[in-house]
Design a protein around this motif. Structure first.
Motif, PDB file in Angstrom:
ATOM      1  N   GLU A  44       0.969  -0.919   0.107  1.00 60.82           N
ATOM      2  CA  GLU A  44      -0.026   0.054   0.044  1.00 60.82           C
ATOM      3  C   GLU A  44       0.920   1.274  -0.146  1.00 60.82           C
ATOM      4  N   PRO A  45       0.675   2.334  -0.998  1.00 61.06           N
ATOM      5  CA  PRO A  45       1.295   3.401  -1.001  1.00 61.06           C
ATOM      6  C   PRO A  45       1.231   4.204   0.173  1.00 61.06           C
ATOM      7  N   GLY A  46       0.243   4.409   0.851  1.00 57.19           N
ATOM      8  CA  GLY A  46       0.135   5.031   2.169  1.00 57.19           C
ATOM      9  C   GLY A  46      -0.041   6.580   1.966  1.00 57.19           C
ATOM     10  N   GLU A  47       0.517   7.345   2.910  1.00 56.30           N
ATOM     11  CA  GLU A  47       0.200   8.625   2.993  1.00 56.30           C
ATOM     12  C   GLU A  47       1.161   9.471   3.882  1.00 56.30           C
ATOM     13  N   VAL A  48       1.476  10.570   3.668  1.00 58.85           N
ATOM     14  CA  VAL A  48       2.198  11.355   4.437  1.00 58.85           C
ATOM     15  C   VAL A  48       1.332  12.366   5.104  1.00 58.85           C
ATOM     16  N   VAL A  49       1.237  12.552   6.550  1.00 65.22           N
ATOM     17  CA  VAL A  49       0.291  13.623   7.267  1.00 65.22           C
ATOM     18  C   VAL A  49       0.935  14.609   7.846  1.00 65.22           C
ATOM     19  N   VAL A  50       0.658  15.827   7.828  1.00 65.93           N
ATOM     20  CA  VAL A  50       1.202  17.051   8.380  1.00 65.93           C
ATOM     21  C   VAL A  50       0.258  17.732   9.186  1.00 65.93           C
ATOM     22  N   PHE A  51       0.899  17.766  10.530  1.00 69.36           N
ATOM     23  CA  PHE A  51       0.125  18.463  11.761  1.00 69.36           C
ATOM     24  C   PHE A  51       0.471  19.935  11.537  1.00 69.36           C
ATOM     25  N   ARG A  52      -0.196  20.955  11.746  1.00 66.80           N
ATOM     26  CA  ARG A  52       0.017  22.379  11.554  1.00 66.80           C
ATOM     27  C   ARG A  52      -0.339  22.927  13.089  1.00 66.80           C
ATOM     28  N   THR A  53      -1.434  23.169  13.323  1.00 67.39           N
ATOM     29  CA  THR A  53      -1.683  23.496  14.869  1.00 67.39           C
ATOM     30  C   THR A  53      -3.158  23.120  14.790  1.00 67.39           C
ATOM     31  N   GLU A  54      -3.579  23.326  16.381  1.00 67.11           N
ATOM     32  CA  GLU A  54      -4.686  22.678  16.702  1.00 67.11           C
ATOM     33  C   GLU A  54      -6.113  23.327  16.101  1.00 67.11           C
ATOM     34  N   LEU A  55      -5.713  24.646  15.131  1.00 66.99           N
ATOM     35  CA  LEU A  55      -6.876  25.112  14.802  1.00 66.99           C
ATOM     36  C   LEU A  55      -7.174  24.903  13.254  1.00 66.99           C
ATOM     37  N   VAL A  56      -6.232  23.959  12.676  1.00 65.81           N
ATOM     38  CA  VAL A  56      -6.305  23.671  11.370  1.00 65.81           C
ATOM     39  C   VAL A  56      -6.209  22.192  11.058  1.00 65.81           C
ATOM     40  N   PRO A  57      -7.187  21.643  10.251  1.00 65.92           N
ATOM     41  CA  PRO A  57      -7.139  20.346   9.801  1.00 65.92           C
ATOM     42  C   PRO A  57      -5.702  19.661   9.663  1.00 65.92           C
ATOM     43  N   LEU A  58      -5.576  18.383   9.469  1.00 64.29           N
ATOM     44  CA  LEU A  58      -4.172  17.709   9.167  1.00 64.29           C
ATOM     45  C   LEU A  58      -4.036  18.034   7.812  1.00 64.29           C
ATOM     46  N   THR A  59      -3.005  18.110   7.309  1.00 67.79           N
ATOM     47  CA  THR A  59      -2.522  18.047   5.922  1.00 67.79           C
ATOM     48  C   THR A  59      -2.482  16.732   5.335  1.00 67.79           C
ATOM     49  N   ASP A  60      -3.099  15.975   4.410  1.00 66.34           N
ATOM     50  CA  ASP A  60      -2.968  14.849   4.035  1.00 66.34           C
ATOM     51  C   ASP A  60      -2.432  14.638   2.552  1.00 66.34           C
ATOM     52  N   TYR A  61      -1.204  13.989   2.373  1.00 65.01           N
ATOM     53  CA  TYR A  61      -0.544  13.586   1.084  1.00 65.01           C
ATOM     54  C   TYR A  61      -0.737  12.312   0.734  1.00 65.01           C
ATOM     55  N   GLN A  62      -1.883  12.063  -0.025  1.00 61.47           N
ATOM     56  CA  GLN A  62      -2.035  10.612  -0.456  1.00 61.47           C
ATOM     57  C   GLN A  62      -0.999  10.022  -1.561  1.00 61.47           C
ATOM     58  N   ASP A  63      -0.362   9.025  -1.337  1.00 58.06           N
ATOM     59  CA  ASP A  63       0.510   8.611  -2.127  1.00 58.06           C
ATOM     60  C   ASP A  63       1.526   9.302  -2.815  1.00 58.06           C
ATOM     61  N   PRO A  64       2.318  10.091  -2.056  1.00 59.73           N
ATOM     62  CA  PRO A  64       3.067  11.219  -2.426  1.00 59.73           C
ATOM     63  C   PRO A  64       4.378  10.790  -3.387  1.00 59.73           C
ATOM     64  N   HIS A  65       4.490  11.236  -4.302  1.00 56.48           N
ATOM     65  CA  HIS A  65       5.658  11.013  -5.137  1.00 56.48           C
ATOM     66  C   HIS A  65       6.465  12.343  -5.326  1.00 56.48           C
ATOM     67  N   GLY A  66       7.847  12.320  -5.573  1.00 51.31           N
ATOM     68  CA  GLY A  66       8.539  13.664  -5.739  1.00 51.31           C
ATOM     69  C   GLY A  66       8.441  14.692  -4.641  1.00 51.31           C
ATOM     70  N   CYS A  67       8.621  15.684  -5.060  1.00 51.81           N
ATOM     71  CA  CYS A  67       9.026  16.944  -3.866  1.00 51.81           C
ATOM     72  C   CYS A  67       7.604  17.642  -3.636  1.00 51.81           C
ATOM     73  N   HIS A  68       7.240  17.931  -2.471  1.00 55.19           N
ATOM     74  CA  HIS A  68       5.992  18.467  -1.889  1.00 55.19           C
ATOM     75  C   HIS A  68       6.580  19.856  -0.935  1.00 55.19           C
ATOM     76  N   LYS A  69       6.324  20.725  -1.313  1.00 55.07           N
ATOM     77  CA  LYS A  69       6.331  22.142  -0.439  1.00 55.07           C
ATOM     78  C   LYS A  69       5.442  21.817   1.023  1.00 55.07           C
ATOM     79  N   LEU A  70       6.175  22.155   2.091  1.00 56.72           N
ATOM     80  CA  LEU A  70       5.364  22.024   3.338  1.00 56.72           C
ATOM     81  C   LEU A  70       4.641  23.265   3.807  1.00 56.72           C
TER      82      LEU A  70
END
Length: 102
Positions: free
Chosen positions: A29-55
């Motif tokens: 399964e390719p999976g995901e990368v999840v980024v937590f920002r703050t308690e006031l913002v939903p998680l940022t979810d990168y499904q099956d990420p490939h290559g470079c992604h700006k945070l």
């Protein structure tokens, strides 16, 4: 007769190897990368990420839920040396830390 058995054994092994490889690739399964920002913002979810992604600029924690290592960089273009995050692990990232690649 011995040569025929060797030939048949080689053909059988080749066929089994050819059918086993696609099954294991499909099972991963390719999976995901999840980024937590703050308690006031939903998680940022990168499904099956490939290559470079700006945070996001306010990124705080990156979680690697893929089946391969992810690298976090200090620049937005994935060019500087980075921190490797293994599958199933996470890392704190400094706000404005840049990017990640998978």
């Amino acid at each position: 007769m011995r040569g025929a058995r060797t030939f048949l054994l080689a053909v059988t092994c080749a066929l089994l190897a050819g059918t086993a490889a696609p099954g294991t690739a499909a099972a991963a399964e390719p999976g995901e990368v999840v980024v937590f920002r703050t308690e006031l913002v939903p998680l940022t979810d990168y499904q099956d990420p490939h290559g470079c992604h700006k945070l996001p600029p306010d990124a705080h924690v990156l979680t690697n839920r893929t089946d391969r290592p992810v690298t976090v960089y200090g620049d937005p273009f994935c060019l500087t040396p980075g921190l490797t995050v293994q599958p199933g692990f996470g890392a704190h990232v400094a706000p404005g830390s840049g990017s990640f690649s998978a």
